[in-house]
Design a protein around this motif. Structure first.
Motif, short mmCIF file in Angstrom:
data_model
loop_
_atom_site.label_atom_id
_atom_site.label_comp_id
_atom_site.label_asym_id
_atom_site.label_seq_id
_atom_site.Cartn_x
_atom_site.Cartn_y
_atom_site.Cartn_z
N TRP A 68 48.14 49.86 41.58
CA TRP A 68 47.11 50.31 40.63
C TRP A 68 47.33 51.73 40.15
CZ3 TRP A 68 44.82 46.50 38.39
CH2 TRP A 68 44.75 45.28 39.07
N VAL A 82 38.86 46.40 41.99
CA VAL A 82 40.06 45.57 42.16
C VAL A 82 40.18 45.10 43.61
CG1 VAL A 82 41.32 46.60 40.24
CG2 VAL A 82 41.50 47.63 42.51
N THR A 130 42.55 39.83 41.76
CA THR A 130 41.63 40.60 40.90
C THR A 130 41.29 39.75 39.68
OG1 THR A 130 42.48 42.73 41.64
CG2 THR A 130 41.43 42.69 39.48
#
Ligand code: F0G
Length: 433
Positions: A68, A82, A130
């Motif tokens: 991320w 997430v 996610t």
């Protein structure tokens, strides 16, 4: 006033049809696979590099993740909610013994076995789960040779979703089977090989409505791109000449090509790294096609000790062809013996990996010998999975194979006497590495 957040869409790689980012289908009506296209962040390459560098070492929040951290290039619209372990942040290693065995001068090992469930699959699953949550999936599934299923299990547990894995009975390494059961995956031991499992998983997704998280799922590939982004960052954004990767279902090969093309288009790098995909000789449909200039797709009955890449009909074939073409890449093969010898060298260097991972180092040696990789060129070989994934292969190699293969380290039975210990110690000192 802040600018509106960037948007993403899914595009059929075969016919170009566009789908919304939250469309749950995995394939276009024309049969083509979907891929994600993210709207450009508007930042220059230098600004983007600075942003990624700034997030390194974050103590809290999604940027702790080595996936991320690159959100703008992975899934910019995901927000902060997430499903992350966190994952990634795997080491880039140099080990002189491995470099020497491969005949290389500048070899790095990107060890993806250091992910939370012990393989690179975690990078895809954090994005896959996610997305599963965003689209309201009620169950997730995959066909797997073990690692995908293990990652699916851990991330489904994080997301609070039931998970189903179709695995080939008798051909899943012990460490992976143990993980599937431990993480609470409904583990279906299918009487058939991985390719049969894959067909059954697809039918289940079409007809029973479970969200399929195989590597045809484009969100998984977005996560796996960060293997490349992270190694580029670890090399201060100086691209290596080659990235060498084991190739089975071809998800990584495809996502590496996409990562490199996007890294260039977004200004992170100016030179494209060449990809070398390495298959086991007994499971090499992609290498067969490569030798024929990709004139046609092959399907083989796969046989190799590296159960992770025992795959005869790879799902991401078309996009992997594109990755090899766009990076001026190559596809090669290695024998099981070469793979196991490379693994013994990697293991004895104190690094360790599972058999399929060692294909990258064995493939590097082969390509150097064939002068395809030049002397002095910088190579990053990706180690895809952890040593502990496949304990049986280690015991077989070191303890049970007659005659002793290169680097065999036989356990020694002794009587409980100091004299026996002294004898072993003297021999060990003589052999000191
Ligand atoms: N190395 C390891 C350790 C793997 O588990 C896999 C694939 C590969 C390499 C090949 O990567 O499929 O992207 O070309 N494992 C899948 C699984 C098939 O089900 O765990 P690929």
């Amino acid at each position: 006033m802040t600018a509106p957040p960037p948007t993403s869409r899914q595009v059929c790689a075969a016919c170009g049809r566009v789908f919304s980012e939250t469309d749950p289908r995995l394939q276009c009506e024309c049969g083509g696979l979907l891929e994600l296209r993210h709207e450009h962040s508007g930042l220059t390459g230098a600004a983007l590099r600075a942003l990624f560098d700034d997030r390194r070492g974050a103590a809290h929040g999604p940027f702790r993740s080595g996936v991320w951290r690159y959100r703008e290039m992975v899934l910019p619209t995901a927000g902060d909610d997430v499903v992350t372990y966190p994952e990634g942040n795997t080491p880039l290693l140099r080990r002189p013994a491995v470099t020497a065995w491969a005949g290389a001068t500048d070899l790095w090992l990107k060890h993806e076995g250091h992910n939370p469930t012990g393989s690179f699959k975690d990078r895809g699953m954090t994005v896959g789960l996610t997305q599963a949550r965003r689209i309201g999936a009620t169950a997730v599934a995959c066909a797997s040779t073990g690692n995908t299923g293990a990652a699916l299990g851990a991330y489904a547990a994080l997301a609070g979703l039931p998970a189903l894995a179709f695995v080939p009975k008798g051909h899943v390494a012990l460490g992976k089977l143990m993980q599937l059961v431990a993480y609470g995956v409904r583990t279906l031991l299918v009487n058939g090989d991985f390719d049969v499992c894959q067909e059954l998983a697809h039918a289940s997704s079409d007809q029973l409505g479970v969200y399929l998280l195989n590597s045809i799922n484009p969100f998984r590939l977005e996560g796996q791109k960060t293997i490349v982004l992270e190694l580029l960052q670890q090399l201060d954004w100086e691209p290596p000449d080659w990235i060498v990767v084991p190739a089975g279902n071809l998800g990584n090969t495809a996502s590496f090509g996409k990562a490199l093309a996007e890294a260039r288009d977004w200004g992170l790098i100016t030179k494209i790294t060449r990809i070398a995909a390495v298959q086991a000789e007994g499971a090499a449909p992609f290498a067969l096609s490569y030798r024929e200039g990709f004139a046609r797709r092959h399907r083989v009955e796969a046989h190799t000790v590296a159960t992770a890449i025992r795959i005869g009909n790879p799902a991401s074939y078309a996009r992997a062809v594109r990755a090899i073409r766009e990076t001026d890449g190559v596809v090669t093969t290695v024998t099981d013996d070469e793979m196991l010898e490379a693994k013994a060298v990697i293991d004895a260097a104190g690094v360790g990996c599972e058999p399929a991972s060692a294909a990258s180092v064995a493939g590097t040696r082969r390509l150097i010998r064939e002068r395809i990789i030049g002397t002095g060129q910088r190579v990053v070989a990706v180690l895809t999975g952890h040593l502990l994934k496949d304990p049986e292969s280690v015991i077989r190699y070191h303890q049970e194979t007659e005659a002793a293969p290169p680097g065999a380290n036989r356990p020694i039975e002794i009587e409980p006497r100091l004299a026996d210990v002294e004898r072993v110690l003297a021999a060990a000192r003589n052999l000191r590495r």
